[in-house]
Design a protein around this motif. Structure first.
Motif, PDB file in Angstrom:
ATOM      1  N   THR A 146       0.831  -1.198   0.000  1.00 29.38           N
ATOM      2  CA  THR A 146       0.000   0.000   0.000  1.00 29.38           C
ATOM      3  C   THR A 146       0.870   1.254   0.000  1.00 29.38           C
ATOM      4  O   THR A 146       0.610   2.205  -0.745  1.00 29.38           O
ATOM      5  CB  THR A 146      -0.950  -0.012   1.212  1.00 29.38           C
ATOM      6  OG1 THR A 146      -1.761  -1.191   1.147  1.00 29.38           O
ATOM      7  CG2 THR A 146      -1.832   1.216   1.249  1.00 29.38           C
ATOM      8  N   ALA A 147       1.905   1.254   0.824  1.00 25.80           N
ATOM      9  CA  ALA A 147       2.823   2.406   0.865  1.00 25.80           C
ATOM     10  C   ALA A 147       3.475   2.617  -0.500  1.00 25.80           C
ATOM     11  O   ALA A 147       3.610   3.760  -0.961  1.00 25.80           O
ATOM     12  CB  ALA A 147       3.877   2.196   1.940  1.00 25.80           C
ATOM     13  N   ALA A 148       3.864   1.537  -1.155  1.00 28.20           N
ATOM     14  CA  ALA A 148       4.472   1.649  -2.484  1.00 28.20           C
ATOM     15  C   ALA A 148       3.492   2.283  -3.468  1.00 28.20           C
ATOM     16  O   ALA A 148       3.857   3.177  -4.243  1.00 28.20           O
ATOM     17  CB  ALA A 148       4.912   0.273  -2.975  1.00 28.20           C
TER      18      ALA A 148
ATOM     19  N   PRO B 255       5.151   0.572  -8.490  1.00 22.05           N
ATOM     20  CA  PRO B 255       4.335  -0.629  -8.724  1.00 22.05           C
ATOM     21  C   PRO B 255       4.323  -1.524  -7.482  1.00 22.05           C
ATOM     22  O   PRO B 255       5.353  -2.030  -7.060  1.00 22.05           O
ATOM     23  CB  PRO B 255       5.024  -1.319  -9.893  1.00 22.05           C
ATOM     24  CG  PRO B 255       5.812  -0.237 -10.568  1.00 22.05           C
ATOM     25  CD  PRO B 255       6.201   0.725  -9.481  1.00 22.05           C
ATOM     26  N   TYR B 256       3.145  -1.674  -6.879  1.00 21.69           N
ATOM     27  CA  TYR B 256       3.031  -2.408  -5.619  1.00 21.69           C
ATOM     28  C   TYR B 256       3.451  -3.860  -5.744  1.00 21.69           C
ATOM     29  O   TYR B 256       3.956  -4.455  -4.795  1.00 21.69           O
ATOM     30  CB  TYR B 256       1.598  -2.336  -5.073  1.00 21.69           C
ATOM     31  CG  TYR B 256       0.630  -3.215  -5.822  1.00 21.69           C
ATOM     32  CD1 TYR B 256       0.410  -4.524  -5.421  1.00 21.69           C
ATOM     33  CD2 TYR B 256      -0.050  -2.746  -6.936  1.00 21.69           C
ATOM     34  CE1 TYR B 256      -0.465  -5.345  -6.112  1.00 21.69           C
ATOM     35  CE2 TYR B 256      -0.920  -3.546  -7.625  1.00 21.69           C
ATOM     36  CZ  TYR B 256      -1.127  -4.848  -7.216  1.00 21.69           C
ATOM     37  OH  TYR B 256      -1.982  -5.659  -7.900  1.00 21.69           O
TER      38      TYR B 256
ATOM     39  N   ARG C  43       7.552   9.404   4.950  1.00 20.37           N
ATOM     40  CA  ARG C  43       6.379  10.242   5.214  1.00 20.37           C
ATOM     41  C   ARG C  43       5.086   9.444   5.018  1.00 20.37           C
ATOM     42  O   ARG C  43       4.209   9.445   5.878  1.00 20.37           O
ATOM     43  CB  ARG C  43       6.384  11.464   4.285  1.00 20.37           C
ATOM     44  CG  ARG C  43       5.257  12.457   4.568  1.00 20.37           C
ATOM     45  CD  ARG C  43       5.170  13.551   3.505  1.00 20.37           C
ATOM     46  NE  ARG C  43       4.794  13.042   2.191  1.00 20.37           N
ATOM     47  CZ  ARG C  43       3.557  12.632   1.872  1.00 20.37           C
ATOM     48  NH1 ARG C  43       2.596  12.661   2.752  1.00 20.37           N
ATOM     49  NH2 ARG C  43       3.305  12.193   0.657  1.00 20.37           N
ATOM     50  N   VAL C  44       5.007   8.735   3.913  1.00 14.75           N
ATOM     51  CA  VAL C  44       3.814   7.932   3.622  1.00 14.75           C
ATOM     52  C   VAL C  44       3.643   6.840   4.683  1.00 14.75           C
ATOM     53  O   VAL C  44       2.537   6.627   5.190  1.00 14.75           O
ATOM     54  CB  VAL C  44       3.903   7.315   2.201  1.00 14.75           C
ATOM     55  CG1 VAL C  44       2.885   6.205   2.008  1.00 14.75           C
ATOM     56  CG2 VAL C  44       3.729   8.401   1.147  1.00 14.75           C
ATOM     57  N   CYS C  45       4.716   6.177   5.036  1.00 18.53           N
ATOM     58  CA  CYS C  45       4.626   5.095   6.028  1.00 18.53           C
ATOM     59  C   CYS C  45       4.223   5.622   7.400  1.00 18.53           C
ATOM     60  O   CYS C  45       3.437   4.974   8.100  1.00 18.53           O
ATOM     61  CB  CYS C  45       5.941   4.329   6.108  1.00 18.53           C
ATOM     62  SG  CYS C  45       6.242   3.294   4.660  1.00 18.53           S
ATOM     63  N   ARG C  46       4.739   6.761   7.778  1.00 19.75           N
ATOM     64  CA  ARG C  46       4.348   7.352   9.072  1.00 19.75           C
ATOM     65  C   ARG C  46       2.852   7.639   9.099  1.00 19.75           C
ATOM     66  O   ARG C  46       2.181   7.371  10.096  1.00 19.75           O
ATOM     67  CB  ARG C  46       5.134   8.627   9.337  1.00 19.75           C
ATOM     68  CG  ARG C  46       6.549   8.384   9.777  1.00 19.75           C
ATOM     69  CD  ARG C  46       7.275   9.696   9.994  1.00 19.75           C
ATOM     70  NE  ARG C  46       8.663   9.472  10.335  1.00 19.75           N
ATOM     71  CZ  ARG C  46       9.624  10.325  10.075  1.00 19.75           C
ATOM     72  NH1 ARG C  46       9.357  11.480   9.480  1.00 19.75           N
ATOM     73  NH2 ARG C  46      10.860  10.058  10.417  1.00 19.75           N
TER      74      ARG C  46
END
Length: 152
Positions: A99-101, A107-108, A139-142
């Motif tokens: 999802t983070a990717a 590309p997930y 940033r996205v993962c946080r």
């Protein structure tokens, strides 16, 4: 009762699609490390989590062709919680990274990770492996960690 469990684990590990590790001693080292952490666990919750890590490491090694140990015989009354926890824990992490990717426009389907995403240096390692901008990925993962159900 071992055969159905082995079939389930093989299928699950194929779905996760984690890279084979080299050298083969990597698998033995992971099992030893997880066993050490299991011995130091204090609470029942920590013991469950660390035991799931041990089982994951053993089953991954077996599925990757490096059987370093065998899993104990499956007894539903004793093991159903452990296996459920392990499958949920690592599947949630795997899906978290995919999802983070996607949120980072990567590309997930290329991202296949299950390491604990609660440490920024591990996020940087993942970003580096998949050529994702580490600042954006962190940033996205946080943000994602605030809402994503992750098991310890």
């Amino acid at each position: 009762m071992r055969l159905p469990v082995d079939m389930l684990l093989r299928r699950w590990h194929r779905m996760l699609g984690l890279s084979r590790q080299s050298p083969p001693s990597w698998y033995r080292d992971r099992v030893r490390e997880e066993l050490r952490e299991r011995r130091t666990a204090k609470t029942p919750w920590q013991k469950l989590s660390e035991t799931s890590d041990v089982f994951f490491s053993i089953s991954r090694a077996r599925c990757d062709g490096f059987p370093v140990r065998t899993l104990p015989p499956f007894v539903a009354s004793r093991d159903i919680l452990l296996y459920t926890y392990m499958l949920a824990k690592y599947t949630l992490r795997w899906k978290f990274y995919r999802t983070a990717a996607t949120l980072c426009n990567t590309p997930y389907d290329k991202v296949r990770e299950v390491i604990n995403p609660n440490k920024d240096y591990k996020l940087d390692e993942v970003a580096s492996r998949y050529q994702i901008d580490p600042v954006e990925f962190r940033r996205v993962c946080r943000q994602l960690r605030r809402v994503w159900p992750l098991l310890p």
